[in-house]
Design an enzyme around this catalytic site. Structure first.
Site, PDB file in Angstrom:
ATOM      1  N   TYR A  67      61.355  22.073  50.070  1.00  0.00           N
ATOM      2  CA  TYR A  67      61.256  22.909  48.859  1.00  0.00           C
ATOM      3  C   TYR A  67      59.856  22.804  48.275  1.00  0.00           C
ATOM      4  O   TYR A  67      59.307  21.712  48.162  1.00  0.00           O
ATOM      5  CB  TYR A  67      62.290  22.454  47.814  1.00  0.00           C
ATOM      6  CG  TYR A  67      62.474  23.469  46.706  1.00  0.00           C
ATOM      7  CD1 TYR A  67      63.331  24.553  46.880  1.00  0.00           C
ATOM      8  CD2 TYR A  67      61.779  23.374  45.505  1.00  0.00           C
ATOM      9  CE1 TYR A  67      63.486  25.508  45.883  1.00  0.00           C
ATOM     10  CE2 TYR A  67      61.930  24.323  44.496  1.00  0.00           C
ATOM     11  CZ  TYR A  67      62.795  25.382  44.696  1.00  0.00           C
ATOM     12  OH  TYR A  67      62.951  26.329  43.723  1.00  0.00           O
TER      13      TYR A  67
ATOM     14  N   PHE B 131      58.861  31.816  41.814  1.00  0.00           N
ATOM     15  CA  PHE B 131      58.111  31.303  42.972  1.00  0.00           C
ATOM     16  C   PHE B 131      58.997  30.255  43.624  1.00  0.00           C
ATOM     17  O   PHE B 131      59.426  29.316  42.950  1.00  0.00           O
ATOM     18  CB  PHE B 131      56.799  30.650  42.526  1.00  0.00           C
ATOM     19  CG  PHE B 131      56.025  30.019  43.650  1.00  0.00           C
ATOM     20  CD1 PHE B 131      54.923  30.657  44.201  1.00  0.00           C
ATOM     21  CD2 PHE B 131      56.401  28.787  44.175  1.00  0.00           C
ATOM     22  CE1 PHE B 131      54.211  30.086  45.249  1.00  0.00           C
ATOM     23  CE2 PHE B 131      55.698  28.200  45.231  1.00  0.00           C
ATOM     24  CZ  PHE B 131      54.597  28.860  45.756  1.00  0.00           C
ATOM     25  N   GLU B 132      59.233  30.415  44.907  1.00  0.00           N
ATOM     26  CA  GLU B 132      60.100  29.434  45.570  1.00  0.00           C
ATOM     27  C   GLU B 132      59.833  29.522  47.065  1.00  0.00           C
ATOM     28  O   GLU B 132      59.939  30.596  47.658  1.00  0.00           O
ATOM     29  CB  GLU B 132      61.553  29.782  45.241  1.00  0.00           C
ATOM     30  CG  GLU B 132      62.605  28.887  45.837  1.00  0.00           C
ATOM     31  CD  GLU B 132      63.988  29.118  45.205  1.00  0.00           C
ATOM     32  OE1 GLU B 132      64.375  28.323  44.341  1.00  0.00           O
ATOM     33  OE2 GLU B 132      64.668  30.097  45.573  1.00  0.00           O
ATOM     34  N   ILE B 133      59.448  28.393  47.662  1.00  0.00           N
ATOM     35  CA  ILE B 133      59.290  28.333  49.119  1.00  0.00           C
ATOM     36  C   ILE B 133      60.298  27.297  49.590  1.00  0.00           C
ATOM     37  O   ILE B 133      60.231  26.141  49.170  1.00  0.00           O
ATOM     38  CB  ILE B 133      57.854  27.925  49.511  1.00  0.00           C
ATOM     39  CG1 ILE B 133      56.862  28.977  49.020  1.00  0.00           C
ATOM     40  CG2 ILE B 133      57.753  27.749  51.033  1.00  0.00           C
ATOM     41  CD1 ILE B 133      55.402  28.619  49.247  1.00  0.00           C
TER      42      ILE B 133
END
Ligand SMILES: Nc1nc2c(ncn2[C@@H]2O[C@H](COP(=O)(O)OP(=O)(O)O)[C@@H](O)[C@H]2O)c(=O)[nH]1
Ligand SMILES: *[C@@H]1O[C@H](CO)[C@@H](O)[C@H](O)[C@H]1NC(C)=O
Ligand SMILES: *[C@@H]1O[C@H](CO)[C@@H](O)[C@H](O)[C@H]1NC(C)=O
Ligand SMILES: [Mg+2]
Length: 393
Positions: free
Chosen positions: A225, A290-292
Protein backbone atom coordinates in the site's frame (compact mmCIF):
# COMPACT_ATOMS: atom_id res chain seq x y z
CA UNK A 1 53.53 8.36 -9.33
CA UNK A 2 53.01 12.07 -9.01
CA UNK A 3 49.62 13.64 -9.26
CA UNK A 4 49.20 16.99 -10.94
CA UNK A 5 48.03 19.74 -8.64
CA UNK A 6 44.60 20.35 -10.29
CA UNK A 7 43.90 16.61 -10.06
CA UNK A 8 44.84 16.60 -6.37
CA UNK A 9 42.51 19.51 -5.80
CA UNK A 10 39.78 17.62 -7.60
CA UNK A 11 40.29 14.53 -5.42
CA UNK A 12 40.10 16.65 -2.28
CA UNK A 13 36.90 18.22 -3.54
CA UNK A 14 35.35 14.84 -4.34
CA UNK A 15 36.25 13.44 -0.91
CA UNK A 16 34.74 16.52 0.69
CA UNK A 17 31.54 16.16 -1.37
CA UNK A 18 31.21 12.48 -0.45
CA UNK A 19 31.57 13.38 3.25
CA UNK A 20 28.81 15.96 2.88
CA UNK A 21 26.57 13.40 1.21
CA UNK A 22 27.20 10.84 3.95
CA UNK A 23 26.35 13.43 6.61
CA UNK A 24 23.24 14.45 4.67
CA UNK A 25 21.84 10.96 4.28
CA UNK A 26 22.81 9.82 7.76
CA UNK A 27 20.84 12.82 8.96
CA UNK A 28 17.71 11.80 7.06
CA UNK A 29 17.48 8.30 8.56
CA UNK A 30 14.08 7.07 9.78
CA UNK A 31 15.11 7.61 13.40
CA UNK A 32 14.34 11.28 12.85
CA UNK A 33 10.76 10.42 11.90
CA UNK A 34 9.31 11.51 15.21
CA UNK A 35 10.46 15.08 14.65
CA UNK A 36 8.95 15.30 11.14
CA UNK A 37 7.45 18.66 10.47
CA UNK A 38 5.82 19.95 7.32
CA UNK A 39 8.47 22.60 7.08
CA UNK A 40 11.33 20.10 7.06
CA UNK A 41 12.41 20.28 3.44
CA UNK A 42 14.53 17.21 3.18
CA UNK A 43 15.50 16.19 -0.31
CA UNK A 44 13.66 13.09 -1.32
CA UNK A 45 16.23 10.32 -1.85
CA UNK A 46 14.07 8.61 -4.51
CA UNK A 47 13.99 11.75 -6.63
CA UNK A 48 17.64 12.56 -6.23
CA UNK A 49 19.65 11.38 -9.23
CA UNK A 50 22.76 10.87 -7.09
CA UNK A 51 20.91 8.53 -4.80
CA UNK A 52 18.53 6.33 -6.73
CA UNK A 53 18.09 3.18 -4.69
CA UNK A 54 19.54 0.26 -6.58
CA UNK A 55 17.05 -1.91 -8.36
CA UNK A 56 14.15 0.53 -8.54
CA UNK A 57 15.29 2.38 -11.64
CA UNK A 58 14.69 0.54 -14.88
CA UNK A 59 14.90 3.20 -17.51
CA UNK A 60 14.94 0.75 -20.40
CA UNK A 61 13.84 2.16 -23.70
CA UNK A 62 12.32 -1.00 -25.16
CA UNK A 63 10.79 -2.60 -22.09
CA UNK A 64 7.91 -0.21 -21.64
CA UNK A 65 6.54 0.23 -25.14
CA UNK A 66 2.81 0.91 -25.23
CA UNK A 67 0.39 -1.91 -25.98
CA UNK A 68 -0.36 -5.30 -24.45
CA UNK A 69 3.14 -6.64 -25.16
CA UNK A 70 5.16 -4.49 -22.76
CA UNK A 71 7.84 -6.74 -21.34
CA UNK A 72 8.90 -4.90 -18.19
CA UNK A 73 5.43 -3.92 -16.99
CA UNK A 74 3.79 -5.99 -14.33
CA UNK A 75 0.02 -6.54 -14.09
CA UNK A 76 -1.08 -3.14 -12.94
CA UNK A 77 -3.38 -0.35 -14.07
CA UNK A 78 -4.20 3.27 -13.50
CA UNK A 79 -7.78 3.23 -12.27
CA UNK A 80 -10.40 5.96 -12.35
CA UNK A 81 -14.04 5.99 -11.31
CA UNK A 82 -15.42 8.95 -13.17
CA UNK A 83 -18.59 10.44 -14.63
CA UNK A 84 -18.98 11.46 -18.28
CA UNK A 85 -19.50 15.03 -17.11
CA UNK A 86 -16.03 15.08 -15.53
CA UNK A 87 -14.19 14.60 -18.82
CA UNK A 88 -12.21 17.85 -18.70
CA UNK A 89 -11.07 17.21 -15.10
CA UNK A 90 -10.10 13.67 -16.06
CA UNK A 91 -8.05 14.89 -19.03
CA UNK A 92 -6.24 17.37 -16.81
CA UNK A 93 -5.35 14.66 -14.26
CA UNK A 94 -4.29 12.29 -17.05
CA UNK A 95 -2.12 14.92 -18.69
CA UNK A 96 -0.32 15.52 -15.39
CA UNK A 97 0.31 11.86 -14.70
CA UNK A 98 1.27 11.07 -18.27
CA UNK A 99 3.71 14.00 -18.40
CA UNK A 100 5.43 13.26 -15.08
CA UNK A 101 5.42 9.49 -15.12
CA UNK A 102 3.29 7.30 -17.35
CA UNK A 103 4.66 8.31 -20.75
CA UNK A 104 7.83 6.49 -19.65
CA UNK A 105 6.03 3.31 -18.56
CA UNK A 106 2.71 3.17 -20.42
CA UNK A 107 0.65 1.42 -17.80
CA UNK A 108 -2.92 0.95 -19.07
CA UNK A 109 -5.80 3.10 -17.87
CA UNK A 110 -9.04 1.49 -16.69
CA UNK A 111 -12.06 3.78 -16.40
CA UNK A 112 -15.15 2.79 -14.41
CA UNK A 113 -18.61 4.30 -14.53
CA UNK A 114 -22.08 3.38 -13.30
CA UNK A 115 -23.42 4.29 -16.77
CA UNK A 116 -21.74 3.69 -20.16
CA UNK A 117 -19.00 6.12 -21.19
CA UNK A 118 -19.83 8.39 -24.10
CA UNK A 119 -17.93 8.13 -27.37
CA UNK A 120 -16.53 11.58 -26.72
CA UNK A 121 -15.19 10.51 -23.33
CA UNK A 122 -13.50 7.49 -24.88
CA UNK A 123 -12.10 9.35 -27.86
CA UNK A 124 -10.60 12.20 -25.87
CA UNK A 125 -9.13 10.11 -23.06
CA UNK A 126 -7.62 7.71 -25.62
CA UNK A 127 -5.98 10.69 -27.27
CA UNK A 128 -4.35 11.71 -23.96
CA UNK A 129 -2.12 8.63 -23.67
CA UNK A 130 -0.08 6.15 -25.71
CA UNK A 131 -1.11 3.43 -23.28
CA UNK A 132 -4.12 1.15 -23.62
CA UNK A 133 -7.47 2.37 -22.29
CA UNK A 134 -10.30 0.22 -21.01
CA UNK A 135 -13.84 1.43 -20.34
CA UNK A 136 -15.92 -0.55 -17.91
CA UNK A 137 -19.51 -0.30 -16.71
CA UNK A 138 -20.10 -1.23 -13.09
CA UNK A 139 -22.66 -4.04 -12.74
CA UNK A 140 -25.80 -3.02 -10.90
CA UNK A 141 -25.22 -5.56 -8.12
CA UNK A 142 -21.95 -3.77 -7.26
CA UNK A 143 -23.43 -0.28 -7.29
CA UNK A 144 -27.05 -0.47 -6.13
CA UNK A 145 -28.06 0.22 -2.54
CA UNK A 146 -28.26 -3.23 -0.88
CA UNK A 147 -31.75 -4.66 -0.22
CA UNK A 148 -31.25 -4.68 3.56
CA UNK A 149 -30.91 -0.89 3.73
CA UNK A 150 -34.17 0.51 5.12
CA UNK A 151 -35.39 3.55 3.19
CA UNK A 152 -37.10 5.25 6.15
CA UNK A 153 -34.09 4.77 8.37
CA UNK A 154 -31.87 6.09 5.56
CA UNK A 155 -33.99 9.25 5.23
CA UNK A 156 -33.99 9.86 8.99
CA UNK A 157 -30.24 9.30 9.14
CA UNK A 158 -29.58 11.78 6.36
CA UNK A 159 -31.40 14.46 8.38
CA UNK A 160 -29.12 13.86 11.34
CA UNK A 161 -26.01 13.84 9.16
CA UNK A 162 -27.05 17.14 7.63
CA UNK A 163 -27.59 18.66 11.08
CA UNK A 164 -23.98 17.74 11.74
CA UNK A 165 -22.96 19.37 8.45
CA UNK A 166 -21.74 16.20 6.81
CA UNK A 167 -21.07 17.06 3.18
CA UNK A 168 -22.87 14.99 0.48
CA UNK A 169 -24.95 13.17 3.15
CA UNK A 170 -28.12 13.57 1.09
CA UNK A 171 -26.54 12.37 -2.15
CA UNK A 172 -27.28 8.67 -2.41
CA UNK A 173 -24.71 8.28 -5.20
CA UNK A 174 -21.98 9.53 -2.85
CA UNK A 175 -22.85 6.73 -0.38
CA UNK A 176 -22.84 4.26 -3.28
CA UNK A 177 -19.47 5.55 -4.46
CA UNK A 178 -17.94 5.18 -0.98
CA UNK A 179 -19.23 1.62 -0.69
CA UNK A 180 -17.99 0.71 -4.18
CA UNK A 181 -14.54 2.11 -3.47
CA UNK A 182 -14.47 0.28 -0.14
CA UNK A 183 -15.56 -3.19 -1.06
CA UNK A 184 -16.66 -3.57 -4.65
CA UNK A 185 -14.24 -2.20 -7.24
CA UNK A 186 -11.76 -5.07 -6.99
CA UNK A 187 -14.51 -7.61 -7.80
CA UNK A 188 -14.95 -6.24 -11.31
CA UNK A 189 -13.91 -8.86 -13.93
CA UNK A 190 -11.73 -6.24 -15.68
CA UNK A 191 -9.35 -6.33 -12.69
CA UNK A 192 -9.24 -10.09 -12.37
CA UNK A 193 -5.65 -10.43 -13.62
CA UNK A 194 -4.41 -7.22 -12.09
CA UNK A 195 -2.10 -7.22 -9.13
CA UNK A 196 -1.68 -3.48 -8.46
CA UNK A 197 -3.66 -0.33 -9.20
CA UNK A 198 -3.06 3.39 -8.85
CA UNK A 199 -6.25 5.31 -8.20
CA UNK A 200 -6.61 8.64 -9.98
CA UNK A 201 -9.50 11.10 -9.64
CA UNK A 202 -10.48 13.83 -12.08
CA UNK A 203 -8.88 17.24 -11.36
CA UNK A 204 -5.99 15.96 -9.25
CA UNK A 205 -2.48 17.25 -10.00
CA UNK A 206 0.94 15.61 -10.21
CA UNK A 207 4.00 17.83 -9.98
CA UNK A 208 7.22 15.82 -9.99
CA UNK A 209 9.04 13.83 -12.66
CA UNK A 210 9.38 10.31 -11.36
CA UNK A 211 11.75 8.09 -13.32
CA UNK A 212 11.25 4.66 -11.84
CA UNK A 213 8.49 2.08 -12.28
CA UNK A 214 6.33 2.72 -9.20
CA UNK A 215 4.54 -0.63 -9.45
CA UNK A 216 7.80 -2.52 -9.71
CA UNK A 217 9.07 -0.59 -6.71
CA UNK A 218 6.05 -1.87 -4.77
CA UNK A 219 6.73 -5.42 -5.87
CA UNK A 220 10.52 -5.34 -5.37
CA UNK A 221 10.21 -3.78 -1.91
CA UNK A 222 7.41 -6.04 -0.70
CA UNK A 223 5.02 -3.09 -0.32
CA UNK A 224 1.27 -3.54 -0.57
CA UNK A 225 0.00 0.00 0.00
CA UNK A 226 1.25 3.46 -0.91
CA UNK A 227 -0.07 6.88 0.13
CA UNK A 228 0.90 10.53 -0.09
CA UNK A 229 -1.36 12.33 2.42
CA UNK A 230 -3.08 11.37 5.68
CA UNK A 231 -5.83 13.48 7.25
CA UNK A 232 -8.27 13.50 10.13
CA UNK A 233 -11.90 12.78 9.26
CA UNK A 234 -15.15 14.38 10.44
CA UNK A 235 -16.10 12.20 13.45
CA UNK A 236 -19.83 12.69 12.75
CA UNK A 237 -19.47 10.91 9.40
CA UNK A 238 -18.35 7.67 11.10
CA UNK A 239 -19.62 7.53 14.73
CA UNK A 240 -20.24 3.76 14.81
CA UNK A 241 -17.45 2.66 12.45
CA UNK A 242 -14.99 1.97 15.26
CA UNK A 243 -17.58 0.37 17.60
CA UNK A 244 -18.54 -1.97 14.72
CA UNK A 245 -14.87 -2.69 14.14
CA UNK A 246 -14.42 -3.62 17.79
CA UNK A 247 -17.40 -5.99 17.51
CA UNK A 248 -15.87 -7.53 14.40
CA UNK A 249 -12.52 -8.03 16.15
CA UNK A 250 -14.24 -9.83 19.03
CA UNK A 251 -15.62 -12.31 16.49
CA UNK A 252 -12.47 -12.51 14.35
CA UNK A 253 -9.36 -11.95 16.46
CA UNK A 254 -7.46 -14.24 14.08
CA UNK A 255 -7.34 -11.56 11.37
CA UNK A 256 -5.24 -9.06 13.34
CA UNK A 257 -1.63 -8.92 12.10
CA UNK A 258 1.11 -9.20 14.69
CA UNK A 259 2.87 -6.13 13.26
CA UNK A 260 -0.30 -3.99 13.13
CA UNK A 261 -0.74 -0.22 13.54
CA UNK A 262 -3.42 -0.34 16.25
CA UNK A 263 -1.64 2.35 18.27
CA UNK A 264 -1.87 4.67 15.25
CA UNK A 265 -5.60 3.98 14.82
CA UNK A 266 -6.38 4.59 18.48
CA UNK A 267 -4.01 7.50 19.06
CA UNK A 268 -5.72 10.02 21.39
CA UNK A 269 -5.58 13.25 19.48
CA UNK A 270 -6.61 16.64 20.72
CA UNK A 271 -8.24 18.85 18.16
CA UNK A 272 -10.22 21.71 19.64
CA UNK A 273 -12.50 22.07 16.62
CA UNK A 274 -13.50 18.39 16.57
CA UNK A 275 -13.45 17.52 20.28
CA UNK A 276 -11.36 14.37 20.15
CA UNK A 277 -12.04 11.28 18.10
CA UNK A 278 -14.75 8.99 16.71
CA UNK A 279 -15.56 6.69 19.64
CA UNK A 280 -12.07 5.26 19.90
CA UNK A 281 -10.71 5.83 16.37
CA UNK A 282 -8.42 8.81 15.92
CA UNK A 283 -9.98 9.34 12.43
CA UNK A 284 -6.48 9.61 10.89
CA UNK A 285 -6.72 7.99 7.46
CA UNK A 286 -4.86 7.55 4.21
CA UNK A 287 -6.41 10.01 1.79
CA UNK A 288 -7.59 7.45 -0.74
CA UNK A 289 -8.23 9.69 -3.73
CA UNK A 290 -4.54 8.79 -4.14
CA UNK A 291 -3.99 5.11 -3.56
CA UNK A 292 -1.44 2.65 -4.93
CA UNK A 293 -2.22 -0.82 -3.72
CA UNK A 294 -1.93 -4.54 -4.14
CA UNK A 295 -5.39 -5.90 -4.91
CA UNK A 296 -4.73 -8.98 -2.82
CA UNK A 297 -5.19 -6.78 0.26
CA UNK A 298 -8.90 -6.45 -0.51
CA UNK A 299 -9.26 -9.99 -1.80
CA UNK A 300 -8.00 -11.43 1.48
CA UNK A 301 -10.26 -13.39 3.83
CA UNK A 302 -9.67 -10.78 6.53
CA UNK A 303 -10.89 -7.91 4.38
CA UNK A 304 -13.78 -9.89 2.92
CA UNK A 305 -15.04 -10.74 6.39
CA UNK A 306 -14.53 -7.17 7.58
CA UNK A 307 -16.25 -5.53 4.62
CA UNK A 308 -19.23 -7.91 4.83
CA UNK A 309 -19.59 -7.11 8.52
CA UNK A 310 -19.54 -3.35 7.85
CA UNK A 311 -21.84 -3.64 4.85
CA UNK A 312 -24.46 -5.52 6.91
CA UNK A 313 -24.18 -2.94 9.70
CA UNK A 314 -25.42 -0.34 7.19
CA UNK A 315 -23.10 2.55 7.96
CA UNK A 316 -22.29 3.21 4.31
CA UNK A 317 -25.86 4.61 4.16
CA UNK A 318 -27.02 5.39 7.72
CA UNK A 319 -23.75 7.22 8.32
CA UNK A 320 -21.28 8.34 5.68
CA UNK A 321 -18.51 5.82 6.04
CA UNK A 322 -15.87 6.66 3.46
CA UNK A 323 -13.55 4.23 1.74
CA UNK A 324 -10.66 6.18 3.25
CA UNK A 325 -11.34 5.35 6.93
CA UNK A 326 -12.53 1.84 6.00
CA UNK A 327 -9.37 1.03 4.02
CA UNK A 328 -7.20 2.71 6.64
CA UNK A 329 -8.65 0.79 9.58
CA UNK A 330 -8.33 -2.49 7.66
CA UNK A 331 -4.70 -1.72 6.80
CA UNK A 332 -3.93 -0.70 10.37
CA UNK A 333 -5.34 -3.95 11.73
CA UNK A 334 -4.80 -6.69 9.15
CA UNK A 335 -1.64 -5.67 7.28
CA UNK A 336 2.01 -5.71 8.28
CA UNK A 337 2.59 -1.98 8.80
CA UNK A 338 6.08 -2.22 7.32
CA UNK A 339 4.46 -2.94 3.93
CA UNK A 340 2.80 0.48 3.83
CA UNK A 341 4.84 3.15 2.05
CA UNK A 342 4.73 6.93 2.06
CA UNK A 343 5.41 8.14 -1.49
CA UNK A 344 7.04 11.36 -0.41
CA UNK A 345 8.43 11.77 -3.91
CA UNK A 346 5.08 11.88 -5.72
CA UNK A 347 4.05 15.53 -5.81
CA UNK A 348 0.27 15.49 -5.58
CA UNK A 349 -2.77 17.66 -5.07
CA UNK A 350 -6.45 16.98 -4.62
CA UNK A 351 -8.17 20.17 -3.55
CA UNK A 352 -7.43 21.48 -0.95
CA UNK A 353 -4.30 19.49 0.07
CA UNK A 354 -0.82 18.97 -1.40
CA UNK A 355 2.11 16.64 -0.99
CA UNK A 356 5.00 18.68 -2.33
CA UNK A 357 8.56 17.29 -2.08
CA UNK A 358 11.76 19.29 -2.07
CA UNK A 359 13.26 18.56 -5.46
CA UNK A 360 14.15 20.38 -8.66
CA UNK A 361 12.13 17.66 -10.39
CA UNK A 362 8.93 19.21 -9.05
CA UNK A 363 7.16 22.09 -10.78
CA UNK A 364 3.97 23.89 -9.85
CA UNK A 365 3.77 23.32 -6.08
CA UNK A 366 5.41 24.88 -3.04
CA UNK A 367 7.79 22.58 -1.14
CA UNK A 368 6.35 21.43 2.17
CA UNK A 369 3.10 23.35 1.83
CA UNK A 370 0.05 21.29 2.80
CA UNK A 371 -2.70 23.61 1.62
CA UNK A 372 -3.43 26.87 -0.14
CA UNK A 373 -6.80 26.97 1.59
CA UNK A 374 -7.68 28.45 4.98
CA UNK A 375 -5.09 28.20 7.76
CA UNK A 376 -7.12 25.79 9.95
CA UNK A 377 -6.78 23.14 7.23
CA UNK A 378 -3.14 22.69 8.25
CA UNK A 379 -4.32 21.07 11.47
CA UNK A 380 -5.99 18.27 9.46
CA UNK A 381 -2.63 16.75 8.53
CA UNK A 382 -1.85 13.66 10.61
CA UNK A 383 1.25 12.36 8.84
CA UNK A 384 3.38 13.08 11.93
CA UNK A 385 1.26 10.51 13.81
CA UNK A 386 1.98 7.86 11.20
CA UNK A 387 5.70 8.64 11.33
CA UNK A 388 5.64 8.57 15.12
CA UNK A 389 4.15 5.08 15.30
CA UNK A 390 5.42 3.53 12.08
CA UNK A 391 8.29 5.58 10.64
CA UNK A 392 8.91 6.94 7.18
CA UNK A 393 9.46 3.59 5.37
N1 LIG B 1 -19.27 7.30 -12.39
C1 LIG B 1 -19.46 7.89 -11.23
N2 LIG B 1 -18.40 8.38 -10.55
C2 LIG B 1 -18.61 8.98 -9.36
C3 LIG B 1 -19.90 9.13 -8.81
N3 LIG B 1 -19.77 9.79 -7.62
C4 LIG B 1 -18.46 10.02 -7.46
N4 LIG B 1 -17.73 9.55 -8.50
C5 LIG B 1 -16.29 9.58 -8.66
O1 LIG B 1 -15.74 9.23 -7.41
C6 LIG B 1 -14.63 10.01 -7.09
C7 LIG B 1 -14.87 10.78 -5.81
O2 LIG B 1 -15.91 11.70 -5.98
P1 LIG B 1 -15.74 13.23 -5.64
O3 LIG B 1 -16.97 13.91 -6.09
O4 LIG B 1 -14.41 13.69 -6.17
O5 LIG B 1 -15.70 13.18 -4.06
P2 LIG B 1 -14.70 13.93 -3.04
O6 LIG B 1 -13.33 13.78 -3.60
O7 LIG B 1 -14.90 13.19 -1.78
O8 LIG B 1 -15.17 15.33 -3.00
C8 LIG B 1 -14.37 10.87 -8.30
O9 LIG B 1 -13.45 10.19 -9.11
C9 LIG B 1 -15.72 10.94 -8.99
O10 LIG B 1 -15.55 11.10 -10.36
C10 LIG B 1 -21.02 8.62 -9.55
O11 LIG B 1 -22.17 8.69 -9.15
N5 LIG B 1 -20.73 8.01 -10.75
C1 LIG C 1 -0.97 -11.19 -15.51
O1 LIG C 1 -2.03 -11.13 -16.46
C2 LIG C 1 -2.06 -12.20 -17.39
C3 LIG C 1 -3.25 -12.01 -18.31
O2 LIG C 1 -3.40 -10.69 -18.69
C4 LIG C 1 -2.22 -13.53 -16.67
O3 LIG C 1 -2.13 -14.59 -17.59
C5 LIG C 1 -1.15 -13.66 -15.60
O4 LIG C 1 -1.41 -14.82 -14.84
C6 LIG C 1 -1.13 -12.47 -14.70
N1 LIG C 1 -0.08 -12.57 -13.72
C7 LIG C 1 -0.31 -12.43 -12.42
C8 LIG C 1 0.89 -12.54 -11.53
O5 LIG C 1 -1.41 -12.22 -11.95
C1 LIG D 1 6.98 -9.64 2.64
O1 LIG D 1 6.22 -9.31 3.79
C2 LIG D 1 5.49 -10.41 4.32
C3 LIG D 1 4.60 -9.89 5.43
O2 LIG D 1 5.33 -9.26 6.42
C4 LIG D 1 6.48 -11.47 4.80
O3 LIG D 1 5.76 -12.58 5.31
C5 LIG D 1 7.34 -11.89 3.64
O4 LIG D 1 8.33 -12.76 4.11
C6 LIG D 1 8.00 -10.68 3.00
N1 LIG D 1 8.69 -11.12 1.79
C7 LIG D 1 9.91 -10.71 1.49
C8 LIG D 1 10.47 -11.22 0.20
O5 LIG D 1 10.57 -9.98 2.22
MG1 LIG E 1 -12.50 14.12 -5.43
Amino acid sequence: MTIARPVRALIVAVVFAVCLLVVHFAGSSPSKASVFKLDSHERDPNLDPTHEPEGILRRTSKGYLPGPEGTERINATLLALVRNGELSGMLQAMNDLERTWNHKFNYPWTFFNDVPFTEEFKRRTRAATKAECHYEVIPDEHWAKPAWIDDDLYRESVKMLKENEIQYADKISYHQMCRWNSGMFYRHPALEHMQFYWRVEPKVHFFCDVDYDIFRYMQDNNKTYGFTITLYDAPHSIPTLWPETVKFLAEHPEHVHSNNAMDWLTDRVRRPEHNANANGYSTCHFWTNFEIADLSLWRSKAYEDYFNHLDRAGGFFYERWGDAPVHSIALGLFEDKSRIHWFRDIGYQHIPFFNCPNSPKCKGCVTGRLTDGEAWLNREDCRPNWFKFVGMG
